[in-house]
Design a protein around this motif. Sequence first.
Motif, short mmCIF file in Angstrom:
data_model
loop_
_atom_site.label_atom_id
_atom_site.label_comp_id
_atom_site.label_asym_id
_atom_site.label_seq_id
_atom_site.Cartn_x
_atom_site.Cartn_y
_atom_site.Cartn_z
N GLN A 196 0.83 -1.20 0.00
CA GLN A 196 0.00 0.00 0.00
C GLN A 196 0.86 1.25 0.00
OE1 GLN A 196 -3.44 -0.04 -0.40
NE2 GLN A 196 -2.91 2.06 -0.95
N ASP A 247 0.68 4.04 -2.88
CA ASP A 247 0.48 5.45 -2.52
C ASP A 247 1.61 6.31 -3.07
OD1 ASP A 247 -1.83 4.69 -1.16
OD2 ASP A 247 -0.91 4.79 0.82
N GLU A 304 1.16 6.97 -6.72
CA GLU A 304 0.11 7.95 -6.98
C GLU A 304 0.58 9.39 -6.78
OE1 GLU A 304 -3.26 6.85 -4.60
OE2 GLU A 304 -3.69 5.10 -5.83
#
Length: 124
Positions: free
Chosen positions: A90, A94, A97
């Motif tokens: 994760q 992240d 992004e």
Amino acid sequence: MTGKTWVAVAGALWLWGCDDSTVAEVTDSQAAAVDAASENLCDIFDACGNIGEGKTYASRSDCETNRKAFWNGKWPVESCDNHIHGDNLQACLDAIETMDCNSLVDELRVINGACAQDKVCAGE
């Protein structure tokens, strides 16, 4: 891919599309991790204008094929399948992004930092 893996991948991708869950929370499958990282990276490349005729990737499909090959090399099945560390995956997703458009330095920082094999494939 075995039937069990397909079910895990399909379930992970279905939940990944829901706002309450992420692929990192529901799977330790290398294939699901590769798919998620490829999708995120191609989303960034698309938002930065790098997908289309005459650009880095001719199409979204071209981007995803290229990025899946990249992540499969970075996170090999034999080292990573059933060893994906959800929290670290994760963190990688992240970080992808938030990458700066067209910054090779930022891309290398993310790929070799938050998305390094020793972090993402560190699960039990």
